[in-house]
Motif scaffolding. Structure first.
Motif, PDB file in Angstrom:
ATOM      1  N   SER A 185       1.545  -1.430   0.373  1.00 28.89           N
ATOM      2  CA  SER A 185      -0.038  -0.275   0.006  1.00 28.89           C
ATOM      3  C   SER A 185       0.585   1.199  -0.279  1.00 28.89           C
TER       4      SER A 185
ATOM      5  N   PRO B 243       1.431 -11.720  -5.345  1.00 27.31           N
ATOM      6  CA  PRO B 243       0.083 -10.715  -6.723  1.00 27.31           C
ATOM      7  C   PRO B 243      -0.434 -11.524  -8.297  1.00 27.31           C
ATOM      8  N   ASN B 244      -1.807 -11.240  -7.565  1.00 27.70           N
ATOM      9  CA  ASN B 244      -2.483 -11.978  -8.937  1.00 27.70           C
ATOM     10  C   ASN B 244      -1.119 -12.090 -10.075  1.00 27.70           C
TER      11      ASN B 244
ATOM     12  N   THR C  40      -2.009  -9.956 -13.971  1.00 22.56           N
ATOM     13  CA  THR C  40      -2.318  -8.378 -13.432  1.00 22.56           C
ATOM     14  C   THR C  40      -1.091  -7.874 -12.668  1.00 22.56           C
ATOM     15  N   GLN C  41      -0.428  -8.384 -11.770  1.00 20.48           N
ATOM     16  CA  GLN C  41       0.694  -8.230 -11.016  1.00 20.48           C
ATOM     17  C   GLN C  41      -0.141  -7.188 -10.006  1.00 20.48           C
ATOM     18  N   ILE C  42      -1.173  -7.282  -9.625  1.00 28.36           N
ATOM     19  CA  ILE C  42      -1.593  -6.707  -8.664  1.00 28.36           C
ATOM     20  C   ILE C  42      -1.764  -7.018  -7.394  1.00 28.36           C
ATOM     21  N   GLY C  43      -1.494  -6.428  -6.102  1.00 28.56           N
ATOM     22  CA  GLY C  43      -2.003  -7.411  -4.745  1.00 28.56           C
ATOM     23  C   GLY C  43      -0.630  -7.757  -4.177  1.00 28.56           C
TER      24      GLY C  43
ATOM     25  N   LYS D 219       2.233  -3.965  -8.974  1.00 21.42           N
ATOM     26  CA  LYS D 219       2.191  -3.494  -9.624  1.00 21.42           C
ATOM     27  C   LYS D 219       0.604  -2.475  -8.495  1.00 21.42           C
ATOM     28  N   SER D 220       0.880  -1.230  -8.772  1.00 27.05           N
ATOM     29  CA  SER D 220      -0.194  -0.598  -7.811  1.00 27.05           C
ATOM     30  C   SER D 220      -1.460  -1.114  -8.009  1.00 27.05           C
ATOM     31  N   SER D 221      -2.156  -0.638  -7.428  1.00 32.25           N
ATOM     32  CA  SER D 221      -4.503  -0.999  -7.949  1.00 32.25           C
ATOM     33  C   SER D 221      -4.503  -0.173  -9.068  1.00 32.25           C
ATOM     34  N   ALA D 222      -3.635   0.782  -9.195  1.00 26.97           N
ATOM     35  CA  ALA D 222      -3.910   1.519 -11.164  1.00 26.97           C
ATOM     36  C   ALA D 222      -3.140   0.226 -12.404  1.00 26.97           C
ATOM     37  N   GLY D 223      -2.499   0.056 -11.999  1.00 29.69           N
ATOM     38  CA  GLY D 223      -1.665  -1.133 -12.653  1.00 29.69           C
ATOM     39  C   GLY D 223       0.120   0.203 -12.536  1.00 29.69           C
TER      40      GLY D 223
END
Length: 464
Positions: free
Chosen positions: A83, A287-288, A291-294, A321-325
């Motif tokens: 975060s 992370p996912n 998407t590499q998010i998480g 990556k951040s939630s914004a990718g």
């Protein structure tokens, strides 16, 4: 020390913790359904061994698989939450009321209590086989030493509790770090002299202490104390057991130091009734994949920590990556198993790579340049990096510190302790903008619950 921690019921814990024996098929014991007395527990080799196994399983708590990874990782220059929101650990502003810090203190003393109970119970027994009782006591002393090593490196001077007596322990003052280290050395030397030389007593699973487990920790302890010759000697003793311990060639998800019973493992803690580790499933989540998010954490030095093509970066980290990718760095992913059946991993507490780096540092301090180079290169070559040609001792020591950071990120507080023991903490951590750094932050606060229940237990400087 918190009074109710010391009053932790040993007999109750025996019922709770004896599960290790059935889960690991080390021992089949049918316990009576009625309450067990200490005399009953230590009446036979089988029930005594179940009590020893209980000490190990008492280590399967948040402290050992989570807090010792992520709290020191954040108080050092190592880990940040994905975060990117700072917290009391990343800013080094841990309050005396912090529950996670309090749990670490309590869990260490619970394990110490269990170890003391085993030592007392076996020593008082007249019916146990001498060889087994000697080994069981040695195992308990090793675990007690391990706990005190962490307590004194996290908190400095701490109460040295060597019995189960509530009267003695509930009002125990803090012992000096010198006194604590003296007891650690006494326990580890005794353990080294009386533990088995292989894992055959443990069905060849590397989940309990051997002579070399004790000597591995002795190597670390002597390194921390600046006893270079002794650190090198103990490290060499373990490294020389090349029929048991070998460095892994070719790091992969299924060929790593964290796989159960791999050749680099010296001591591992299993998680019972599971084929996964909490490190892989809950502590350092991935992370996912698409998407590499998480994920949970990123490395502060994501862009600069590793050399090009370092196999540890390739195999032990994941891009995040951040939630914004947007890319925010790389996260630790040494443990691959997320609540599945493969690969079978265990929380790896002591491993061979540390012994090479301990000996490299000790050799550099002793001006054995060739020997230091050889040990560093074992680690670098395993990571597919070129051998070092550095000859200046100070440059070698800097490289060793860097290799330790690359090798042990996210593991059991190594980086936090390294910064403190080498005198680099103020220099390195004082310049990180988000940290509210003070020299007194090098020690964690004694939990408020502990100081309130024991008027003789003083607080560390800088905490109120």
């Amino acid at each position: 020390m918190k009074n109710n921690s010391i009053k932790y019921s040993y007999i109750f814990s025996f019922f709770l913790l004896v599960g290790l024996t059935s889960c690991e098929s080390l021992l089949e014991v049918e316990l009576p359904s009625s309450e067990l007395s200490s005399a009953t527990v230590y009446a036979s080799d089988a029930t005594a061994e179940a009590a020893v196994n209980g000490i190990y399983q008492s280590m399967v708590t948040l402290t050992y698989y989570n807090s010792l990874h992520i709290i020191p990782g954040q108080t050092s220059d190592e880990l940040l939450p994905v975060s990117l929101i700072e917290n009391v650990y990343t800013t080094n502003e841990i309050p005396i009321t912090d529950g996670t810090n309090g749990s670490m203190w309590t869990e260490f003393y619970k394990t110490i209590y269990n170890a003391n109970a085993v030592i007392e119970g076996i020593t008082a027994s007249k019916t146990l086989t001498e060889a087994k009782s000697t080994r069981f006591v040695a195992e308990a002393k090793f675990i007690r030493a391990f706990c005190y090593f962490y307590l004194t490196n996290l908190y400095g001077d701490v109460p040295l509790v060597l019995s189960t007596s509530v009267e003695k322990s509930s009002l125990a003052p803090r012992n000096t770090q010198t006194e604590v280290y003296n007891q650690i050395n006494i326990d580890l030397e005794d353990a080294s002299n009386n533990l088995p030389v292989n894992y055959s007593n443990y069905t060849n699973q590397r989940i309990r202490a051997t002579k070399w487990t004790a000597q591995a920790l002795l190597a670390r302890v002597n390194l921390y104390l600046g006893k270079w010759t002794e650190a090198s000697t103990y490290a060499s003793a373990v490294i020389s057991q090349n029929g048991t311990y070998k460095m892994i060639n070719g790091l992969t998800a299924t060929n790593s130091p964290f796989i159960a019973d791999n050749t680099e493992a010296i001591w591992q803690i299993p998680y019972f009734n599971t084929a996964y580790t909490y490190e892989g499933g809950a502590t350092f989540t991935a992370p996912n994949a698409a998407t590499q998010i998480g994920g949970t954490f990123i490395l502060r030095k994501s862009a600069t920590l590793f050399e090009t093509d370092d196999a540890r970066k390739t195999n032990w980290t994941v891009p995040i990556k951040s939630s914004a990718g947007v890319s925010i760095g790389i996260g630790p992913r040494k443990y691959k198993n997320s609540y599945t059946t493969a690969p079978v991993e265990r929380s790896t507490v002591l491993r061979l790579a540390e012994l090479y780096l301990i000996r490299a540092e000790a050799r550099a301090k002793l001006n054995d340049i060739t020997g230091a180079q050889q040990d560093i290169n074992v680690i670098r070559n395993r990571a597919l990096l070129a051998s070092t040609t550095l000859t200046d001792p100070n440059q070698l020591l800097d490289l060793i510190a860097l290799e330790r950071q690359r090798e042990f990120f996210g593991e059991f507080g190594h980086r936090w302790f390294d910064l403190k023991r080498t005198g680099k903490a103020d220099e390195v951590l004082g310049i990180i903008p988000a940290k509210i750094w003070a020299a007194t932050d090098k020690l964690y606060p004694i939990p408020e619950t502990a100081t309130r229940s024991n008027p003789f237990l003083t607080q560390n400087e800088g905490y109120y």
